[in-house]
Enzyme design. Sequence first.
Site, PDB file in Angstrom:
ATOM      1  N   HIS A 156      -5.821  30.914  59.072  1.00  0.00           N
ATOM      2  CA  HIS A 156      -5.085  30.673  60.314  1.00  0.00           C
ATOM      3  C   HIS A 156      -5.699  31.462  61.453  1.00  0.00           C
ATOM      4  CE1 HIS A 156      -3.202  34.035  58.154  1.00  0.00           C
ATOM      5  NE2 HIS A 156      -2.930  34.570  59.336  1.00  0.00           N
ATOM      6  N   GLU A 186      -2.244  38.896  55.880  1.00  0.00           N
ATOM      7  CA  GLU A 186      -0.983  38.868  55.116  1.00  0.00           C
ATOM      8  C   GLU A 186      -0.842  37.560  54.339  1.00  0.00           C
ATOM      9  OE1 GLU A 186       3.687  38.294  56.348  1.00  0.00           O
ATOM     10  OE2 GLU A 186       2.413  39.423  57.717  1.00  0.00           O
ATOM     11  N   VAL A 187      -1.191  36.460  54.965  1.00  0.00           N
ATOM     12  CA  VAL A 187      -1.002  35.140  54.346  1.00  0.00           C
ATOM     13  C   VAL A 187      -2.380  34.547  54.014  1.00  0.00           C
ATOM     14  CG1 VAL A 187      -0.046  32.830  54.620  1.00  0.00           C
ATOM     15  CG2 VAL A 187       1.117  34.784  55.676  1.00  0.00           C
ATOM     16  N   ARG A 209       4.927  28.207  65.813  1.00  0.00           N
ATOM     17  CA  ARG A 209       5.199  29.537  66.378  1.00  0.00           C
ATOM     18  C   ARG A 209       5.333  30.567  65.268  1.00  0.00           C
ATOM     19  NH1 ARG A 209       5.610  30.198  71.726  1.00  0.00           N
ATOM     20  NH2 ARG A 209       5.474  28.216  72.827  1.00  0.00           N
ATOM     21  N   ASP A 210       4.745  31.745  65.519  1.00  0.00           N
ATOM     22  CA  ASP A 210       4.854  32.848  64.557  1.00  0.00           C
ATOM     23  C   ASP A 210       6.306  33.315  64.489  1.00  0.00           C
ATOM     24  OD1 ASP A 210       2.575  35.073  63.355  1.00  0.00           O
ATOM     25  OD2 ASP A 210       4.682  35.708  63.475  1.00  0.00           O
ATOM     26  N   ILE A 211       6.764  33.619  63.268  1.00  0.00           N
ATOM     27  CA  ILE A 211       8.163  34.015  63.074  1.00  0.00           C
ATOM     28  C   ILE A 211       8.441  35.405  63.671  1.00  0.00           C
ATOM     29  CG2 ILE A 211       7.968  35.148  60.800  1.00  0.00           C
ATOM     30  CD1 ILE A 211      10.395  33.400  59.950  1.00  0.00           C
ATOM     31  N   ASN A 261      -7.390  37.200  61.027  1.00  0.00           N
ATOM     32  CA  ASN A 261      -7.490  38.294  60.065  1.00  0.00           C
ATOM     33  C   ASN A 261      -7.978  37.737  58.733  1.00  0.00           C
ATOM     34  OD1 ASN A 261      -6.326  40.162  61.923  1.00  0.00           O
ATOM     35  ND2 ASN A 261      -4.321  39.280  61.472  1.00  0.00           N
ATOM     36  N   HIS A 263      -4.447  33.178  65.136  1.00  0.00           N
ATOM     37  CA  HIS A 263      -3.329  33.554  66.007  1.00  0.00           C
ATOM     38  C   HIS A 263      -3.771  33.281  67.441  1.00  0.00           C
ATOM     39  CE1 HIS A 263      -1.271  36.305  62.981  1.00  0.00           C
ATOM     40  NE2 HIS A 263      -2.490  36.234  62.473  1.00  0.00           N
TER      41      HIS A 263
HETATM   42  P1  5GP Z   1      -1.897  37.546  59.041  1.00  0.00           P
HETATM   43  O1  5GP Z   1      -1.614  39.011  58.921  1.00  0.00           O
HETATM   44  O2  5GP Z   1      -2.030  36.897  57.688  1.00  0.00           O
HETATM   45  O3  5GP Z   1      -3.029  37.249  59.954  1.00  0.00           O
HETATM   46  O4  5GP Z   1      -0.637  36.926  59.773  1.00  0.00           O
HETATM   47  C1  5GP Z   1       0.352  36.181  59.159  1.00  0.00           C
HETATM   48  C2  5GP Z   1       1.382  35.842  60.208  1.00  0.00           C
HETATM   49  O5  5GP Z   1       2.287  34.918  59.644  1.00  0.00           O
HETATM   50  C3  5GP Z   1       2.215  37.037  60.697  1.00  0.00           C
HETATM   51  O6  5GP Z   1       2.040  37.166  62.107  1.00  0.00           O
HETATM   52  C4  5GP Z   1       3.642  36.670  60.330  1.00  0.00           C
HETATM   53  O7  5GP Z   1       4.589  37.041  61.306  1.00  0.00           O
HETATM   54  C5  5GP Z   1       3.573  35.166  60.156  1.00  0.00           C
HETATM   55  N1  5GP Z   1       4.527  34.622  59.206  1.00  0.00           N
HETATM   56  C6  5GP Z   1       4.782  35.079  57.952  1.00  0.00           C
HETATM   57  N2  5GP Z   1       5.700  34.313  57.347  1.00  0.00           N
HETATM   58  C7  5GP Z   1       6.022  33.329  58.236  1.00  0.00           C
HETATM   59  C8  5GP Z   1       6.920  32.223  58.180  1.00  0.00           C
HETATM   60  O8  5GP Z   1       7.621  31.969  57.188  1.00  0.00           O
HETATM   61  N3  5GP Z   1       6.971  31.427  59.278  1.00  0.00           N
HETATM   62  C9  5GP Z   1       6.216  31.671  60.389  1.00  0.00           C
HETATM   63  N4  5GP Z   1       6.355  30.830  61.417  1.00  0.00           N
HETATM   64  N5  5GP Z   1       5.355  32.705  60.472  1.00  0.00           N
HETATM   65  C10 5GP Z   1       5.270  33.521  59.404  1.00  0.00           C
END
Ligand code: 5GP
Length: 126
Positions: free
Chosen positions: A110, A105-106, A34-36, A97, A112
Site C-alpha cells: 500500500h 504493519e499490514v 481512508r486510513d482508519i 513502508n 499512504h
Molecule cells: P503500514 O504501517 O503497514 O504502512 O500502515 C498500515 C495502515 O493501515 C495504518 O496507517 C493503519 O492505521 C491502517 N489500518 C489498519 N487497519 C485498518 C483497517 O481495518 N481499516 C483501515 N481503513 N485502515 C487500517
Amino acid sequence: MAYAYDDQNIFAKILRGEIPNTTVLETDHTLAFRDIHPQAPDHILVIPKGRYVSHDHFALEATEAEVLDFMRVTGRICAELGVQPGLGGQGFRIISNAGVHGVQEVPHYHLHILAGRPLGRMLAPA
Ligand code: 5GP
C-alpha cells in the site's frame, strides 16, 4: 524464491468485503480508501487488488496494467483532493513502508497519501 503472502492480513479482508472501508476510488486493479487512524486531514491508502506484499514485490511482478492503473489512481486522488503543487495546490506526501526496518504493519502493498496540513520533515531523527 517466491514472495510469501498472508491471506489473513487486514487489507485482504477488506478486499474480500469482510471488513468495511471508506472507499475513495475503486478500479479493476486498485482500491483506495481512508486510513482508519488518519495522521493528516486527508490520509488515504492505495492498494492493488492483487496479492502483493510490498513495493518491491509489486514493482517487480505486477502486470503493466496493474502498475499503470495503480499509478493513475494515485494521480486521480491527488486531483480529487486538489493538492497538486503544479496546479496551485498545497502538496502532499506519499509513503510506502516495507518490512521490519520500514515498520510495515499490514503485509499487503500500500501507499499512504497524506495531505491537508504541513507534514514536517520526511523523517524524525532515529
Ligand atoms: P503500514 O504501517 O503497514 O504502512 O500502515 C498500515 C495502515 O493501515 C495504518 O496507517 C493503519 O492505521 C491502517 N489500518 C489498519 N487497519 C485498518 C483497517 O481495518 N481499516 C483501515 N481503513 N485502515 C487500517
